[in-house]
Design a protein around this motif. Structure first.
Motif, mmCIF file in Angstrom:
data_model
loop_
_atom_site.group_PDB
_atom_site.id
_atom_site.type_symbol
_atom_site.label_atom_id
_atom_site.label_comp_id
_atom_site.label_asym_id
_atom_site.label_seq_id
_atom_site.Cartn_x
_atom_site.Cartn_y
_atom_site.Cartn_z
ATOM 1 N N GLY A 83 -1.209 -24.215 -135.871
ATOM 2 C CA GLY A 83 -0.718 -24.211 -134.489
ATOM 3 C C GLY A 83 -1.644 -24.861 -133.484
ATOM 4 N N GLY A 84 -2.886 -25.186 -133.908
ATOM 5 C CA GLY A 84 -3.841 -25.806 -133.005
ATOM 6 C C GLY A 84 -4.437 -24.853 -131.988
ATOM 7 N N LYS A 85 -4.293 -23.550 -132.213
ATOM 8 C CA LYS A 85 -4.764 -22.550 -131.268
ATOM 9 C C LYS A 85 -6.161 -22.065 -131.634
ATOM 10 C CE LYS A 85 -3.371 -18.091 -129.250
ATOM 11 N NZ LYS A 85 -2.372 -16.981 -129.327
ATOM 12 N N ILE A 86 -7.023 -21.878 -130.623
ATOM 13 C CA ILE A 86 -8.347 -21.293 -130.857
ATOM 14 C C ILE A 86 -8.180 -19.790 -131.010
ATOM 15 C CG2 ILE A 86 -10.646 -20.895 -129.891
ATOM 16 C CD1 ILE A 86 -10.376 -23.573 -128.431
ATOM 17 N N ILE A 87 -8.599 -19.264 -132.163
ATOM 18 C CA ILE A 87 -8.361 -17.846 -132.450
ATOM 19 C C ILE A 87 -9.636 -17.016 -132.474
ATOM 20 C CG2 ILE A 87 -6.234 -18.318 -133.719
ATOM 21 C CD1 ILE A 87 -7.818 -18.019 -136.318
ATOM 22 N N GLY A 88 -10.806 -17.664 -132.389
ATOM 23 C CA GLY A 88 -12.054 -16.909 -132.399
ATOM 24 C C GLY A 88 -13.260 -17.819 -132.482
ATOM 25 N N ARG A 89 -14.410 -17.202 -132.732
ATOM 26 C CA ARG A 89 -15.661 -17.950 -132.896
ATOM 27 C C ARG A 89 -16.462 -17.354 -134.050
ATOM 28 N NH1 ARG A 89 -18.468 -19.226 -127.007
ATOM 29 N NH2 ARG A 89 -16.553 -19.585 -125.832
ATOM 30 N N CYS A 90 -17.218 -18.215 -134.706
ATOM 31 C CA CYS A 90 -18.116 -17.759 -135.763
ATOM 32 C C CYS A 90 -19.300 -18.716 -135.797
ATOM 33 C CB CYS A 90 -17.394 -17.753 -137.109
ATOM 34 S SG CYS A 90 -18.413 -17.133 -138.488
ATOM 35 N N LEU A 121 -25.975 -14.170 -138.017
ATOM 36 C CA LEU A 121 -24.558 -14.492 -138.023
ATOM 37 C C LEU A 121 -23.837 -13.644 -136.975
ATOM 38 C CD1 LEU A 121 -22.320 -16.117 -139.584
ATOM 39 C CD2 LEU A 121 -21.971 -14.019 -140.923
ATOM 40 N N GLY A 122 -22.979 -14.307 -136.194
ATOM 41 C CA GLY A 122 -22.176 -13.606 -135.198
ATOM 42 C C GLY A 122 -20.755 -14.120 -135.230
ATOM 43 N N TYR A 123 -19.792 -13.292 -134.839
ATOM 44 C CA TYR A 123 -18.392 -13.693 -134.930
ATOM 45 C C TYR A 123 -17.555 -12.791 -134.036
ATOM 46 C CZ TYR A 123 -19.358 -10.119 -138.419
ATOM 47 O OH TYR A 123 -19.830 -9.005 -139.056
ATOM 48 N N ILE A 124 -16.413 -13.345 -133.595
ATOM 49 C CA ILE A 124 -15.468 -12.554 -132.806
ATOM 50 C C ILE A 124 -14.083 -13.161 -132.970
ATOM 51 C CG2 ILE A 124 -15.905 -13.905 -130.706
ATOM 52 C CD1 ILE A 124 -15.396 -11.283 -129.122
ATOM 53 N N MET A 125 -13.098 -12.312 -133.147
ATOM 54 C CA MET A 125 -11.713 -12.762 -133.244
ATOM 55 C C MET A 125 -11.059 -12.512 -131.887
ATOM 56 S SD MET A 125 -9.505 -14.157 -135.306
ATOM 57 C CE MET A 125 -9.891 -13.776 -137.020
ATOM 58 N N SER A 126 -10.702 -13.582 -131.190
ATOM 59 C CA SER A 126 -10.150 -13.443 -129.840
ATOM 60 C C SER A 126 -8.631 -13.345 -129.826
ATOM 61 C CB SER A 126 -10.592 -14.634 -128.981
ATOM 62 O OG SER A 126 -10.229 -15.869 -129.574
ATOM 63 N N ASP A 127 -7.975 -13.689 -130.922
ATOM 64 C CA ASP A 127 -6.514 -13.645 -131.010
ATOM 65 C C ASP A 127 -6.104 -12.489 -131.921
ATOM 66 O OD1 ASP A 127 -3.804 -14.002 -131.369
ATOM 67 O OD2 ASP A 127 -3.929 -16.159 -131.770
ATOM 68 N N ASP A 128 -5.551 -11.441 -131.321
ATOM 69 C CA ASP A 128 -5.198 -10.251 -132.103
ATOM 70 C C ASP A 128 -4.173 -10.556 -133.187
ATOM 71 O OD1 ASP A 128 -6.944 -8.666 -130.717
ATOM 72 O OD2 ASP A 128 -5.448 -7.924 -129.292
ATOM 73 N N THR A 129 -3.322 -11.558 -132.953
ATOM 74 C CA THR A 129 -2.275 -11.864 -133.939
ATOM 75 C C THR A 129 -2.840 -12.502 -135.205
ATOM 76 O OG1 THR A 129 -1.831 -14.073 -133.025
ATOM 77 C CG2 THR A 129 -0.625 -12.216 -132.063
ATOM 78 N N ALA A 130 -4.104 -12.943 -135.146
ATOM 79 C CA ALA A 130 -4.719 -13.589 -136.305
ATOM 80 C C ALA A 130 -5.521 -12.615 -137.154
ATOM 81 C CB ALA A 130 -5.617 -14.742 -135.845
ATOM 82 N N ARG A 131 -5.606 -11.366 -136.702
ATOM 83 C CA ARG A 131 -6.398 -10.383 -137.438
ATOM 84 C C ARG A 131 -5.728 -10.004 -138.759
ATOM 85 N NH1 ARG A 131 -10.388 -8.275 -134.155
ATOM 86 N NH2 ARG A 131 -10.105 -8.682 -131.913
ATOM 87 N N GLY A 132 -6.574 -9.631 -139.735
ATOM 88 C CA GLY A 132 -6.064 -9.139 -141.001
ATOM 89 C C GLY A 132 -5.503 -10.201 -141.920
ATOM 90 N N VAL A 160 -24.676 -4.796 -138.212
ATOM 91 C CA VAL A 160 -23.337 -4.231 -138.070
ATOM 92 C C VAL A 160 -23.447 -2.748 -137.772
ATOM 93 C CG1 VAL A 160 -21.094 -3.922 -139.177
ATOM 94 C CG2 VAL A 160 -22.497 -5.917 -139.756
ATOM 95 N N GLY A 161 -22.617 -2.276 -136.832
ATOM 96 C CA GLY A 161 -22.567 -0.849 -136.533
ATOM 97 C C GLY A 161 -22.014 -0.068 -137.700
ATOM 98 N N PRO A 162 -22.531 1.134 -137.952
ATOM 99 C CA PRO A 162 -22.096 1.918 -139.120
ATOM 100 C C PRO A 162 -20.616 2.281 -139.099
ATOM 101 C CG PRO A 162 -23.816 3.078 -137.868
ATOM 102 C CD PRO A 162 -23.588 1.782 -137.177
ATOM 103 N N ASN A 163 -19.982 2.268 -137.930
ATOM 104 C CA ASN A 163 -18.568 2.630 -137.828
ATOM 105 C C ASN A 163 -17.651 1.410 -137.707
ATOM 106 O OD1 ASN A 163 -19.187 5.444 -137.827
ATOM 107 N ND2 ASN A 163 -19.747 5.299 -135.662
ATOM 108 N N ASN A 164 -18.232 0.226 -137.775
ATOM 109 C CA ASN A 164 -17.435 -0.995 -137.645
ATOM 110 C C ASN A 164 -16.908 -1.395 -139.031
ATOM 111 O OD1 ASN A 164 -16.358 -3.530 -137.136
ATOM 112 N ND2 ASN A 164 -18.054 -4.190 -135.821
ATOM 113 N N VAL A 165 -15.832 -0.743 -139.435
ATOM 114 C CA VAL A 165 -15.311 -0.909 -140.797
ATOM 115 C C VAL A 165 -14.895 -2.349 -141.098
ATOM 116 C CG1 VAL A 165 -13.534 -0.162 -142.434
ATOM 117 C CG2 VAL A 165 -14.629 1.510 -140.917
ATOM 118 N N PRO A 166 -14.148 -3.046 -140.210
ATOM 119 C CA PRO A 166 -13.760 -4.427 -140.535
ATOM 120 C C PRO A 166 -14.961 -5.354 -140.711
ATOM 121 C CG PRO A 166 -12.426 -3.568 -138.742
ATOM 122 C CD PRO A 166 -13.532 -2.588 -138.957
ATOM 123 N N SER A 167 -15.978 -5.176 -139.865
ATOM 124 C CA SER A 167 -17.153 -6.039 -139.958
ATOM 125 C C SER A 167 -17.958 -5.740 -141.219
ATOM 126 C CB SER A 167 -18.029 -5.864 -138.713
ATOM 127 O OG SER A 167 -18.988 -6.889 -138.621
#
Length: 454
Positions: A339-346, A360-371, A399-406
Motif C-alpha cells: 500500500g506504500g504506507k509507513i507503518i512504523g520504524r526500526c 535496537l529500537g522499534y515502534i509500530m505506528s499503524d495498529d492495523t499492521a500489528r500481529g 525490554v520491560g518484563p511485562n512487554n510480552v510482544p517485545s
C-alpha cells in the motif's frame, strides 16, 4: 564521561589567533561570551581571553594565523621526545629567546605550537564538552558560555582520515568517537586539546566549533545584538567569519559540519528491501537535510508523520541534538510495499561507532499492521545491515518484563538474555526494570542462514 589520556604536549592548551587590531578582536569575542584573563605588551602585544572552558591567545600581528598551542613546563624534554617520533619543527627559538616557542604543522596544515609557560597562566576551570555529563549537553543552564554554548572542537579538514588519526596518535591523541556520515570524521583528544578531523571538501580551513541544544535561540540573540559576517547553514547553524579572517561554527547539537545544502523535489532515502517492506534509512545527515530544506508538508510526507503536533515533537527532538561525540543513530521507516504506507520504524539508537555496538529500537505506528510479522521481518533485515554494513559486533535490546510482544520479538530473533537492569527505565515518571538482551556477531553468523532461507 570519557576516559581521556594525559597530554604529552604540555600542561595548558589554547588557540592562538593573530590580529592586526587587538581591541577590535577583543570587543568581538566579548560579544561571544569571552572575558579578559591576562594581557601584556612584551615581547609583543597580546590579550589572553577565555569563556571559562576555552582559552584563546590574541596576538597582535597583521599576518592571519591560527594554531593549537600548548604551554609547557619542560619544553626541551617534550621537543626531544617529539623529534624522536619523527616530528619536524618548522620554527625553533633562538638560544637567547626568553620565550621559547616551537612550531610544527600537521600533514594537513594545522599549526601546532609549543611555548614555555609564562608565570600567571592558568587553564580554565570550567567543564568542557568531554568532561561534563552527557545529559548536561541538553541543559543550556549548565553551559559555561551562555552566549555560544559548548566548545566542541577545533575543526580541521583532512585528506585521509586514517592517516590523520595515525599522525595525531603520535602526539598522544586518542579517538573519542568516529563516524562515516555525512563523511568520514572523528573527534580526538589528548585530555587537553579537542580536535575534530574531517575528511571533507565542505570547508578548507580550521574553525572553532560550538554546539548548543538551544542554538537557534542563541543565534537569534546574536543577530539581534548586531552580529555580522555570518553565513546561514539552516535555522540553527551559522558560520561566522571573525575580524581576524578566521572562522567560528555555531551548530545545534547533532551535526558536526554543514552538508552541502541542495533543494530537491524529493528526499532520497537509501532503502533496504524485504519481502513485504521497503526500509527507508534515516540518519543524521538525512535528518539535517529534511528539517532544513523542506516544507512541513514534505517532511510529514517523507517521514510518515500524521499530525502537526507529531511534527513539532520530531522537530524539537532534532534541534535538541540527535547525535553526540559518543553516539549516533540509524533508523528505518517501515513502508508496506503493497500500500506504500509507513507503518512504523526500526533501527539503531545509541550507536557507539567506536565500540561497534548499538541498541535496537522499534515502534509500530499503524495498529492495523500489528500481529502480522512485519516487525520481525524489519528487525532481522536491520540487524543484518548492522552486522554486515555498519561493522557492529554487538547489538543490544532492553525490554520491560511485562512487554510480552517485545519479548516475543527479541527472543524470536535469537537474542540472548543477559540479566535484569533494576529500575533502568523511566516511563511517565515511574521507574521500571529492563531485561537486557544481546546478540554478538559470531551468534548472528550462526543463525542468519535460518532467517533468510526463504
Amino acid at each position: 564521561m570519557t576516559d581521556l589520556p594525559e597530554s604529552i604536549l604540555g600542561e595548558i592548551t589554547a588557540i592562538t589567533i593573530t590580529t592586526p587590531d587587538l581591541e577590535q578582536s577583543f570587543t568581538f569575542y566579548k560579544k561571544l561570551g569571552f572575558a579578559e584573563v591576562f594581557r601584556a605588551d612584551w615581547p609583543f602585544s597580546w590579550i589572553q581571553i577565555s569563556d571559562g572552558a576555552l582559552l584563546i591567545m590574541l596576538r597582535k600581528d597583521p599576518e592571519p594565523y591560527i594554531a593549537l598551542t600548548y604551554y609547557v613546563k619542560d619544553i626541551e624534554k617534550v621537543v626531544r621526545n617529539l623529534e624522536k617520533k619523527g616530528i619536524k619543527f618548522v620554527q625553533k627559538p633562538k638560544k637567547s629567546s626568553v620565550i621559547k616557542r616551537y612550531m610544527f604543522t600537521s600533514p594537513d596544515g594545522l599549526n601546532i605550537s609549543l611555548v614555555n609557560i609564562v608565570d600567571g597562566f592558568h587553564a580554565p576551570s570550567g567543564p568542557g564538552m568531554l568532561t561534563m555529563p552527557q545529559e548536561d549537553y541538553f541543559k543550556p543552564e549548565k553551559y559555561i558560555n551562555k552566549v555560544c554554548g559548548l566548545f566542541g572542537e577545533l575543526a580541521h579538514p583532512v585528506i585521509d582520515l586514517d592517516k590523520s588519526i595515525a599522525y595525531w596518535e603520535l602526539l598522544g591523541f586518542k579517538v573519542i568517537s568516529r563516524f562515516n556520515a555525512p563523511y568520514p570524521w572523528a573527534i580526538i583528544s589528548d585530555g587537553l586539546g579537542i580536535v575534530g578531523i574531517h575528511q571533507t571538501a565542505h570547508f578548507d580551513y580550521p574553525a572553532i566549533t560550538y554546539f548548543a541544544a538551544d542554538m537557534r535561540d542563541k543565534i537569534m540573540k546574536l543577530k539581534e545584538g548586531g552580529l555580522t559576517g555570518y553565513t546561514e547553514q539552516g535555522s540553527s547553524d551559522i558560520i561566522i567569519k571573525t575580524p581576524e579572517q578566521q572562522h567560528l561554527f555555531l551548530f545545534s547539537l547533532g551535526m558536526p559540519q554543514p552538508p552541502a545544502k541542495k533543494k530537491q523535489n524529493n528526499v532520497h532515502l537509501p532503502v533496504i528491501e524485504t519481502k513485504r517492506l521497503l526500509l527507508r534509512e534515516l540518519n543524521p545527515a538525512l535528518m539535517k537535510e529534511i528539517f532544513t530544506a523542506y516544507s512541513d508538508e514534505e517532511i510529514m510526507h517523507h517521514m510518515g508523520i500524521p499530525t502537526l503536533e507529531a511534527l513539532e515533537t520530531e522537530r524539537n527532538n532534532f534541534y535538541q541534538g540527535m547525535t553526540t561525540y559518543r553516539t549516533s543513530f540509524k533508523t528505518f521507516l517501515m513502508v508496506d510495499r503493497e500500500g506504500g504506507k509507513i507503518i512504523g520504524r526500526c533501527g539503531f539508537h545509541n550507536w557507539y561507532a567506536i565500540h561497534n555496538r548499538a541498541e535496537l529500537g522499534y515502534i509500530m505506528s499503524d495498529d492495523t499492521a500489528r500481529g502480522k510479522g512485519f516487525m520481525k521481518e524489519a528487525a532481522r533485515a536491520v540487524i543484518k545491515h548492522g552486522f554486515e554494513q555498519m561493522g557492529l559486533y554487538r547489538v543490544e535490546a532492553f525490554v520491560g518484563p511485562n512487554n510480552v510482544p517485545s519479548l516475543k520479538l527479541i527472543k524470536g530473533c535469537g537474542f540472548i538474555e543477559e540479566g535484569t537492569l533494576r529500575l533502568h527505565f523511566n516511563r511517565d515518571g515511574i521507574r521500571e526494570d529492563s531485561i537486557c538482551f544481546s546478540m554478538l556477531r559470531p551468534e548472528y553468523d550462526l543463525i542468519k542462514t535460518l532467517w533468510f532461507i526463504s
